[in-house]
Scaffold this motif. Structure first.
Motif, PDB file in Angstrom:
ATOM      1  N   ILE A  71      62.899  43.030  18.462  1.00 13.02           N
ATOM      2  CA  ILE A  71      64.040  42.779  19.231  1.00 13.02           C
ATOM      3  C   ILE A  71      64.906  44.089  20.063  1.00 13.02           C
ATOM      4  CG2 ILE A  71      66.074  41.644  19.660  1.00 13.02           C
ATOM      5  CD1 ILE A  71      65.481  39.813  17.227  1.00 13.02           C
ATOM      6  N   PRO A  72      64.769  44.269  21.206  1.00 12.64           N
ATOM      7  CA  PRO A  72      65.371  45.484  21.651  1.00 12.64           C
ATOM      8  C   PRO A  72      66.661  45.781  21.526  1.00 12.64           C
ATOM      9  CG  PRO A  72      63.826  44.416  23.283  1.00 12.64           C
ATOM     10  CD  PRO A  72      63.986  43.181  22.237  1.00 12.64           C
ATOM     11  N   TRP A  73      67.113  46.863  21.435  1.00 12.05           N
ATOM     12  CA  TRP A  73      68.532  47.321  21.413  1.00 12.05           C
ATOM     13  C   TRP A  73      69.408  46.549  22.157  1.00 12.05           C
ATOM     14  CZ3 TRP A  73      71.410  51.022  18.716  1.00 12.05           C
ATOM     15  CH2 TRP A  73      72.668  51.452  19.168  1.00 12.05           C
ATOM     16  N   GLY A  74      70.520  46.054  22.076  1.00 14.40           N
ATOM     17  CA  GLY A  74      71.436  45.146  22.744  1.00 14.40           C
ATOM     18  C   GLY A  74      70.950  43.823  23.201  1.00 14.40           C
ATOM     19  N   GLU A  75      69.874  43.197  22.916  1.00 17.03           N
ATOM     20  CA  GLU A  75      69.472  41.985  23.122  1.00 17.03           C
ATOM     21  C   GLU A  75      69.455  41.140  21.828  1.00 17.03           C
ATOM     22  OE1 GLU A  75      65.583  41.871  25.218  1.00 17.03           O
ATOM     23  OE2 GLU A  75      66.243  43.673  26.420  1.00 17.03           O
ATOM     24  N   THR A  76      69.172  39.924  22.121  1.00 13.34           N
ATOM     25  CA  THR A  76      69.369  38.908  20.954  1.00 13.34           C
ATOM     26  C   THR A  76      68.074  37.968  20.973  1.00 13.34           C
ATOM     27  OG1 THR A  76      70.751  37.423  22.062  1.00 13.34           O
ATOM     28  CG2 THR A  76      71.716  39.099  20.673  1.00 13.34           C
ATOM     29  N   MET A  77      67.758  37.306  20.224  1.00 13.41           N
ATOM     30  CA  MET A  77      66.978  36.029  20.106  1.00 13.41           C
ATOM     31  C   MET A  77      67.758  35.044  19.002  1.00 13.41           C
ATOM     32  SD  MET A  77      63.176  37.799  19.586  1.00 13.41           S
ATOM     33  CE  MET A  77      62.129  36.279  19.742  1.00 13.41           C
ATOM     34  N   SER A  78      67.397  33.721  19.376  1.00 12.35           N
ATOM     35  CA  SER A  78      67.845  32.679  18.621  1.00 12.35           C
ATOM     36  C   SER A  78      66.797  32.628  17.409  1.00 12.35           C
ATOM     37  CB  SER A  78      67.890  31.277  19.171  1.00 12.35           C
ATOM     38  OG  SER A  78      66.503  31.022  19.473  1.00 12.35           O
ATOM     39  N   TYR A  79      67.220  31.965  16.428  1.00 18.51           N
ATOM     40  CA  TYR A  79      66.468  31.601  15.261  1.00 18.51           C
ATOM     41  C   TYR A  79      65.131  31.085  15.389  1.00 18.51           C
ATOM     42  CZ  TYR A  79      70.813  33.104  12.645  1.00 18.51           C
ATOM     43  OH  TYR A  79      71.970  33.824  12.066  1.00 18.51           O
ATOM     44  N   GLY A  80      65.267  29.916  16.380  1.00 14.87           N
ATOM     45  CA  GLY A  80      64.080  29.317  16.693  1.00 14.87           C
ATOM     46  C   GLY A  80      63.214  30.152  17.544  1.00 14.87           C
ATOM     47  N   GLU A  81      63.649  31.004  18.241  1.00 17.40           N
ATOM     48  CA  GLU A  81      62.909  31.956  19.037  1.00 17.40           C
ATOM     49  C   GLU A  81      62.003  32.902  18.072  1.00 17.40           C
ATOM     50  OE1 GLU A  81      65.039  32.249  23.548  1.00 17.40           O
ATOM     51  OE2 GLU A  81      66.016  33.370  21.721  1.00 17.40           O
TER      52      GLU A  81
ATOM     53  N   LEU B 294      78.691  47.098  19.447  1.00 15.68           N
ATOM     54  CA  LEU B 294      78.228  48.277  19.728  1.00 15.68           C
ATOM     55  C   LEU B 294      77.113  48.737  20.533  1.00 15.68           C
ATOM     56  CD1 LEU B 294      77.926  51.242  18.260  1.00 15.68           C
ATOM     57  CD2 LEU B 294      76.447  50.504  16.853  1.00 15.68           C
ATOM     58  N   GLU B 295      76.169  47.961  20.176  1.00 21.10           N
ATOM     59  CA  GLU B 295      75.001  47.831  21.043  1.00 21.10           C
ATOM     60  C   GLU B 295      75.189  47.386  22.574  1.00 21.10           C
ATOM     61  OE1 GLU B 295      71.540  45.816  19.237  1.00 21.10           O
ATOM     62  OE2 GLU B 295      71.857  46.998  17.426  1.00 21.10           O
ATOM     63  N   ARG B 296      76.013  46.616  22.618  1.00 21.59           N
ATOM     64  CA  ARG B 296      76.298  45.948  24.258  1.00 21.59           C
ATOM     65  C   ARG B 296      77.084  47.034  24.797  1.00 21.59           C
ATOM     66  NH1 ARG B 296      79.152  41.966  23.165  1.00 21.59           N
ATOM     67  NH2 ARG B 296      77.528  40.624  22.774  1.00 21.59           N
ATOM     68  N   GLU B 297      77.982  47.718  24.174  1.00 19.90           N
ATOM     69  CA  GLU B 297      78.735  48.728  24.921  1.00 19.90           C
ATOM     70  C   GLU B 297      78.308  50.113  25.018  1.00 19.90           C
ATOM     71  OE1 GLU B 297      82.153  48.985  22.265  1.00 19.90           O
ATOM     72  OE2 GLU B 297      82.693  46.742  22.610  1.00 19.90           O
ATOM     73  N   THR B 298      77.150  50.346  24.209  1.00 13.65           N
ATOM     74  CA  THR B 298      76.513  51.722  24.521  1.00 13.65           C
ATOM     75  C   THR B 298      75.319  51.608  25.381  1.00 13.65           C
ATOM     76  OG1 THR B 298      75.298  51.584  22.281  1.00 13.65           O
ATOM     77  CG2 THR B 298      77.179  52.847  22.403  1.00 13.65           C
ATOM     78  N   GLY B 299      75.087  50.386  26.192  1.00 12.98           N
ATOM     79  CA  GLY B 299      74.075  50.145  26.974  1.00 12.98           C
ATOM     80  C   GLY B 299      72.688  49.892  26.430  1.00 12.98           C
ATOM     81  N   SER B 300      71.830  49.792  27.286  1.00 12.94           N
ATOM     82  CA  SER B 300      70.121  49.487  26.825  1.00 12.94           C
ATOM     83  C   SER B 300      69.599  50.678  26.329  1.00 12.94           C
ATOM     84  CB  SER B 300      69.600  48.412  27.697  1.00 12.94           C
ATOM     85  OG  SER B 300      69.283  49.562  29.174  1.00 12.94           O
ATOM     86  N   GLY B 301      68.638  50.470  25.468  1.00 13.01           N
ATOM     87  CA  GLY B 301      67.759  51.737  25.150  1.00 13.01           C
ATOM     88  C   GLY B 301      66.245  51.461  25.166  1.00 13.01           C
ATOM     89  N   SER B 302      65.557  52.152  24.516  1.00 17.87           N
ATOM     90  CA  SER B 302      64.078  52.008  24.709  1.00 17.87           C
ATOM     91  C   SER B 302      63.568  51.235  23.523  1.00 17.87           C
ATOM     92  CB  SER B 302      63.531  53.501  24.608  1.00 17.87           C
ATOM     93  OG  SER B 302      63.964  53.933  23.483  1.00 17.87           O
TER      94      SER B 302
ATOM     95  N   ALA C 163      73.708  57.287  11.375  1.00 17.80           N
ATOM     96  CA  ALA C 163      74.722  57.947  12.012  1.00 17.80           C
ATOM     97  C   ALA C 163      74.476  58.211  13.512  1.00 17.80           C
ATOM     98  CB  ALA C 163      75.027  59.717  11.581  1.00 17.80           C
ATOM     99  N   ASP C 164      73.196  58.506  13.955  1.00 18.90           N
ATOM    100  CA  ASP C 164      72.886  58.342  15.291  1.00 18.90           C
ATOM    101  C   ASP C 164      73.150  56.640  15.952  1.00 18.90           C
ATOM    102  OD1 ASP C 164      72.188  60.966  15.423  1.00 18.90           O
ATOM    103  OD2 ASP C 164      70.265  60.629  15.513  1.00 18.90           O
ATOM    104  N   TYR C 165      72.625  55.755  15.226  1.00 18.21           N
ATOM    105  CA  TYR C 165      72.763  54.425  15.412  1.00 18.21           C
ATOM    106  C   TYR C 165      74.253  54.188  15.562  1.00 18.21           C
ATOM    107  CZ  TYR C 165      73.248  49.353  15.309  1.00 18.21           C
ATOM    108  OH  TYR C 165      73.341  48.167  15.480  1.00 18.21           O
ATOM    109  N   PHE C 166      75.057  54.517  14.589  1.00 13.79           N
ATOM    110  CA  PHE C 166      76.349  54.420  15.081  1.00 13.79           C
ATOM    111  C   PHE C 166      77.262  55.076  15.921  1.00 13.79           C
ATOM    112  CE2 PHE C 166      75.781  52.097  10.724  1.00 13.79           C
ATOM    113  CZ  PHE C 166      76.207  50.533  11.001  1.00 13.79           C
ATOM    114  N   GLU C 167      76.331  55.962  16.460  1.00 20.87           N
ATOM    115  CA  GLU C 167      77.183  56.847  17.766  1.00 20.87           C
ATOM    116  C   GLU C 167      76.545  56.240  18.883  1.00 20.87           C
ATOM    117  OE1 GLU C 167      78.949  59.244  18.057  1.00 20.87           O
ATOM    118  OE2 GLU C 167      79.677  59.114  15.878  1.00 20.87           O
ATOM    119  N   GLY C 168      75.842  55.088  18.876  1.00 13.99           N
ATOM    120  CA  GLY C 168      75.237  54.357  20.118  1.00 13.99           C
ATOM    121  C   GLY C 168      73.754  54.858  20.490  1.00 13.99           C
ATOM    122  N   GLU C 169      73.035  55.362  19.691  1.00 15.43           N
ATOM    123  CA  GLU C 169      71.605  55.906  20.110  1.00 15.43           C
ATOM    124  C   GLU C 169      70.865  54.538  19.672  1.00 15.43           C
ATOM    125  OE1 GLU C 169      68.262  58.963  18.811  1.00 15.43           O
ATOM    126  OE2 GLU C 169      70.157  59.744  18.940  1.00 15.43           O
ATOM    127  N   PRO C 170      70.021  54.156  20.735  1.00 17.58           N
ATOM    128  CA  PRO C 170      69.213  52.948  20.518  1.00 17.58           C
ATOM    129  C   PRO C 170      67.951  53.343  19.451  1.00 17.58           C
ATOM    130  CG  PRO C 170      68.899  53.811  22.851  1.00 17.58           C
ATOM    131  CD  PRO C 170      69.814  54.609  21.865  1.00 17.58           C
TER     132      PRO C 170
END
Length: 175
Positions: free
Chosen positions: A102-112, A167-175, A67-74
């Motif tokens: 992989i941190p909240w709001g960030e991505t990696m490619s399959y190769g990475e 969701l992750e992009r719109e709620t900003g970066s986290g820890s 629930a916290d995750y879907f409320e935007g908590e990282p």
């Protein structure tokens, strides 16, 4: 060892949460709207070698985190709850454990992910690990994207992947 299950509400419907004595064994956002359907429970039971016992309340802590995750908590789930990785081994396990970092709001490619997990060139195997993970959402496979930057699939629900990335992009970066 006992195995039990409970349900966790998500914006996509209830997820099936499966637990062992040592941690979460699975978190399934099924293709069905009803995670209590017998085939889904039987599938986990077959893979674990024993029937699952319904344990209302077993997923309370996980439900609060979800629930916290879907409320935007990282939330980084693997740092907050114990995982039981018994259904995954080899490179698939290494890939999924790498994906957890992989941190909240960030991505990696399959190769990475393949490179970071110690098997450069195994991008397709990363895709397979993502597709077959028993840990929807709580292992953030939605953060793994194609090398061209496009999101790619998420089972048969690419709209869910887009929702989670947004969701992750719109709620900003986290820890």
């Amino acid at each position: 060892m006992t195995f039990r299950h409970d349900y966790v509400p998500t914006p996509f419907g209830d997820a099936l949460a499966v637990f062992s004595d040592t941690g979460v064994v699975g978190f399934d956002l099924s293709e069905t709207d009803d995670p209590s359907v017998p085939w889904l429970l039987e599938s986990f039971g077959r893979r674990l070698g024993v029937p699952l016992r319904h344990d209302p309340g077993a997923a309370d802590e996980l439900a609060h985190l979800v629930a916290d995750y879907f409320e935007g908590e990282p939330i980084r789930f693997d740092e907050r709850i114990a995982f039981d990785w018994r259904l995954i081994d080899g490179f698939a396990r290494a890939a999924l454990q790498t994906i957890c970092t992989i941190p909240w709001g960030e991505t990696m490619s399959y190769g990475e992910v393949a490179m970071t997990a110690g098997s450069p060139g195994a991008a397709r195997a990363v895709g397979t690990a993502c597709r077959l993970t028993p840990f929807s959402v709580i292992v953030p496979v939605h953060r793994v994207i194609r090398s061209d930057g496009s999101p790619g699939q998420y089972g048969s629900h690419p709209e869910r992947k887009r929702f989670l990335l947004d969701l992750e992009r719109e709620t900003g970066s986290g820890s």
